[in-house]
Design a protein around this motif. Structure first.
Motif, PDB file in Angstrom:
ATOM      1  N   LEU A 277     -72.817 149.430  24.663  1.00 63.35           N
ATOM      2  CA  LEU A 277     -72.482 150.364  23.583  1.00 63.35           C
ATOM      3  C   LEU A 277     -71.162 151.062  23.871  1.00 63.35           C
ATOM      4  N   LEU A 278     -70.988 151.493  25.124  1.00 65.35           N
ATOM      5  CA  LEU A 278     -69.738 152.160  25.497  1.00 65.35           C
ATOM      6  C   LEU A 278     -68.551 151.216  25.333  1.00 65.35           C
ATOM      7  N   MET A 279     -68.737 149.964  25.738  1.00 62.31           N
ATOM      8  CA  MET A 279     -67.642 148.993  25.617  1.00 62.31           C
ATOM      9  C   MET A 279     -67.333 148.686  24.157  1.00 62.31           C
ATOM     10  N   GLU A 280     -68.362 148.522  23.356  1.00 61.85           N
ATOM     11  CA  GLU A 280     -68.155 148.133  21.960  1.00 61.85           C
ATOM     12  C   GLU A 280     -67.559 149.273  21.138  1.00 61.85           C
ATOM     13  N   VAL A 281     -68.012 150.479  21.409  1.00 61.43           N
ATOM     14  CA  VAL A 281     -67.609 151.607  20.565  1.00 61.43           C
ATOM     15  C   VAL A 281     -66.425 152.361  21.158  1.00 61.43           C
ATOM     16  N   TRP A 282     -66.416 152.510  22.491  1.00 63.36           N
ATOM     17  CA  TRP A 282     -65.330 153.273  23.129  1.00 63.36           C
ATOM     18  C   TRP A 282     -64.351 152.369  23.869  1.00 63.36           C
ATOM     19  N   ARG A 283     -64.656 151.077  23.941  1.00 63.87           N
ATOM     20  CA  ARG A 283     -63.808 150.116  24.650  1.00 63.87           C
ATOM     21  C   ARG A 283     -63.638 150.461  26.123  1.00 63.87           C
ATOM     22  N   THR A 284     -64.598 151.153  26.668  1.00 63.01           N
ATOM     23  CA  THR A 284     -64.541 151.511  28.075  1.00 63.01           C
ATOM     24  C   THR A 284     -65.927 151.982  28.491  1.00 63.01           C
ATOM     25  N   THR A 285     -66.261 151.841  29.739  1.00 68.94           N
ATOM     26  CA  THR A 285     -67.474 152.503  30.207  1.00 68.94           C
ATOM     27  C   THR A 285     -67.101 153.841  30.850  1.00 68.94           C
ATOM     28  N   PHE A 286     -65.800 154.118  30.824  1.00 70.63           N
ATOM     29  CA  PHE A 286     -65.294 155.347  31.432  1.00 70.63           C
ATOM     30  C   PHE A 286     -65.757 156.590  30.677  1.00 70.63           C
ATOM     31  N   ALA A 287     -66.033 156.429  29.358  1.00 68.83           N
ATOM     32  CA  ALA A 287     -66.433 157.568  28.531  1.00 68.83           C
ATOM     33  C   ALA A 287     -67.667 158.256  29.097  1.00 68.83           C
ATOM     34  N   GLY A 288     -68.502 157.487  29.820  1.00 65.80           N
ATOM     35  CA  GLY A 288     -69.633 158.106  30.503  1.00 65.80           C
ATOM     36  C   GLY A 288     -70.846 158.267  29.606  1.00 65.80           C
ATOM     37  N   GLY A 289     -71.991 158.399  30.241  1.00 57.08           N
ATOM     38  CA  GLY A 289     -73.244 158.441  29.512  1.00 57.08           C
ATOM     39  C   GLY A 289     -73.387 159.649  28.614  1.00 57.08           C
ATOM     40  N   HIS A 290     -72.753 160.745  29.001  1.00 59.39           N
ATOM     41  CA  HIS A 290     -72.950 161.963  28.224  1.00 59.39           C
ATOM     42  C   HIS A 290     -72.400 161.838  26.807  1.00 59.39           C
ATOM     43  N   THR A 291     -71.215 161.256  26.694  1.00 61.29           N
ATOM     44  CA  THR A 291     -70.606 161.035  25.381  1.00 61.29           C
ATOM     45  C   THR A 291     -71.533 160.198  24.504  1.00 61.29           C
ATOM     46  N   LEU A 292     -72.074 159.158  25.090  1.00 62.35           N
ATOM     47  CA  LEU A 292     -72.984 158.282  24.353  1.00 62.35           C
ATOM     48  C   LEU A 292     -74.215 159.051  23.890  1.00 62.35           C
ATOM     49  N   GLU A 293     -74.801 159.828  24.800  1.00 61.70           N
ATOM     50  CA  GLU A 293     -76.006 160.585  24.438  1.00 61.70           C
ATOM     51  C   GLU A 293     -75.750 161.567  23.312  1.00 61.70           C
ATOM     52  N   VAL A 294     -74.607 162.222  23.364  1.00 60.78           N
ATOM     53  CA  VAL A 294     -74.264 163.185  22.313  1.00 60.78           C
ATOM     54  C   VAL A 294     -74.200 162.479  20.956  1.00 60.78           C
ATOM     55  N   HIS A 295     -73.567 161.321  20.928  1.00 61.26           N
ATOM     56  CA  HIS A 295     -73.433 160.601  19.660  1.00 61.26           C
ATOM     57  C   HIS A 295     -74.779 160.041  19.173  1.00 61.26           C
ATOM     58  N   ILE A 296     -75.572 159.548  20.109  1.00 61.08           N
ATOM     59  CA  ILE A 296     -76.901 159.059  19.731  1.00 61.08           C
ATOM     60  C   ILE A 296     -77.723 160.215  19.155  1.00 61.08           C
ATOM     61  N   GLY A 297     -77.619 161.377  19.808  1.00 62.03           N
ATOM     62  CA  GLY A 297     -78.365 162.551  19.347  1.00 62.03           C
ATOM     63  C   GLY A 297     -77.979 162.961  17.934  1.00 62.03           C
ATOM     64  N   SER A 298     -76.665 162.979  17.663  1.00 60.68           N
ATOM     65  CA  SER A 298     -76.255 163.396  16.325  1.00 60.68           C
ATOM     66  C   SER A 298     -76.566 162.305  15.300  1.00 60.68           C
ATOM     67  N   LEU A 299     -76.460 161.050  15.724  1.00 59.86           N
ATOM     68  CA  LEU A 299     -76.826 159.950  14.823  1.00 59.86           C
ATOM     69  C   LEU A 299     -78.297 160.059  14.416  1.00 59.86           C
ATOM     70  N   ARG A 300     -79.147 160.303  15.408  1.00 63.41           N
ATOM     71  CA  ARG A 300     -80.574 160.442  15.116  1.00 63.41           C
ATOM     72  C   ARG A 300     -80.842 161.580  14.154  1.00 63.41           C
ATOM     73  N   SER A 301     -80.205 162.728  14.417  1.00 61.01           N
ATOM     74  CA  SER A 301     -80.533 163.869  13.566  1.00 61.01           C
ATOM     75  C   SER A 301     -80.006 163.641  12.147  1.00 61.01           C
ATOM     76  N   LYS A 302     -78.887 162.953  12.008  1.00 60.82           N
ATOM     77  CA  LYS A 302     -78.371 162.688  10.657  1.00 60.82           C
ATOM     78  C   LYS A 302     -79.235 161.655   9.923  1.00 60.82           C
ATOM     79  N   LEU A 303     -79.726 160.665  10.646  1.00 56.10           N
ATOM     80  CA  LEU A 303     -80.573 159.656  10.007  1.00 56.10           C
ATOM     81  C   LEU A 303     -81.915 160.272   9.604  1.00 56.10           C
ATOM     82  N   GLY A 304     -82.328 161.290  10.359  1.00 56.63           N
ATOM     83  CA  GLY A 304     -83.550 162.029  10.019  1.00 56.63           C
ATOM     84  C   GLY A 304     -84.773 161.147   9.947  1.00 56.63           C
ATOM     85  N   CYS A 305     -84.811 160.136  10.786  1.00 59.67           N
ATOM     86  CA  CYS A 305     -85.872 159.147  10.681  1.00 59.67           C
ATOM     87  C   CYS A 305     -86.422 158.914  12.084  1.00 59.67           C
ATOM     88  N   PRO A 306     -87.416 159.701  12.497  1.00 67.41           N
ATOM     89  CA  PRO A 306     -87.853 159.666  13.883  1.00 67.41           C
ATOM     90  C   PRO A 306     -88.273 158.260  14.314  1.00 67.41           C
TER      91      PRO A 306
END
Ligand code: CA
Length: 222
Positions: A173-202
């Motif tokens: 996911l980091l490679m496909e979306v950020w083109r690096t794994t350097f972005a780190g897990g935290h960035t990914l988690e933040v985006h997954i979290g906001s994606l989930r809350s916007k989709l509103g579909c547990p």
């Protein structure tokens, strides 16, 4: 390559400007919200969030509204967790935390700019359970209701949708979306979290602990 450097600390701004110029960037400086919003069009924005006449978050939101393709890197003080999350949700592509090295900043810039020039995702609309995803129009609906996603959230969803029902690793996911794994897990988690809350579909975007994430396919286990 033209960079808008929004930073009210003159000594920090001067050091960053000379480092960026040495790397061949054209630099436009702004020290306030007003100057940032009046600046000419650029390719990349380095945006301090604490500005004397307002909040960098508002600059971020407004620049993103004007230009969906400008790359924005938020620059925040250490520990301002809330700022980072809000920054990513309002359209920043990444963030760096002060104090940072030029090498770190350059790595973030490289990653963000690679993302800007990358090719568009395949243009086939997909229906996955309640979710409909149309890469051509960049439209997402859940049960027919439109959902407004940032570009990063949308790209994450596209990758997960391509593999619906299967787990997609964090590194992929980091490679496909950020083109690096350097972005780190935290960035990914933040985006997954906001994606989930916007989709509103547990349960639609599932965490596979220690591995990555999976978009629940129709009929698969919750
Ligand atoms: Ca500041």
């Amino acid at each position: 390559m033209r960079v808008l450097l929004v930073e009210d600390d003159t000594s920090v701004a001067a050091a960053m400007e000379s480092a960026l110029r040495r790397r061949g960037y054209e630099v436009v400086r702004a020290a306030t919200v007003a100057e940032a919003l009046a600046a000419p069009r650029v390719d990349l924005v380095l945006l301090d969030f604490g500005l004397p006449d307002g909040d960098g978050i508002d600059v971020c939101r407004e620049l993103r509204r004007r230009d969906d393709h400008v790359a924005i890197i938020a620059v925040t003080a250490r520990g301002e967790e809330r700022d980072r999350v809000v920054g990513l949700r309002t359209g920043a592509d990444d963030y760096v935390v002060k104090p940072f090295s030029m090498a770190e900043l350059q790595a973030r810039i490289d990653a963000v700019l690679r993302r800007v020039v990358r090719t568009a995702p395949p243009a086939t609309a997909r229906q996955i359970g309640p979710l409909r995803l149309d890469p051509a129009s960049r439209q997402v609906t859940v049960d027919g209701e439109p959902v407004s996603l940032t570009r990063k959230e949308f790209e994450l969803l596209v990758v997960l949708a391509q593999e619906a029902g299967s787990v997609v690793s964090r590194d992929r996911l980091l490679m496909e979306v950020w083109r690096t794994t350097f972005a780190g897990g935290h960035t990914l988690e933040v985006h997954i979290g906001s994606l989930r809350s916007k989709l509103g579909c547990p349960g639609l975007v599932q965490t596979v602990r220690g591995v990555g994430y999976r978009l629940r396919a129709e009929g698969s286990e919750r």
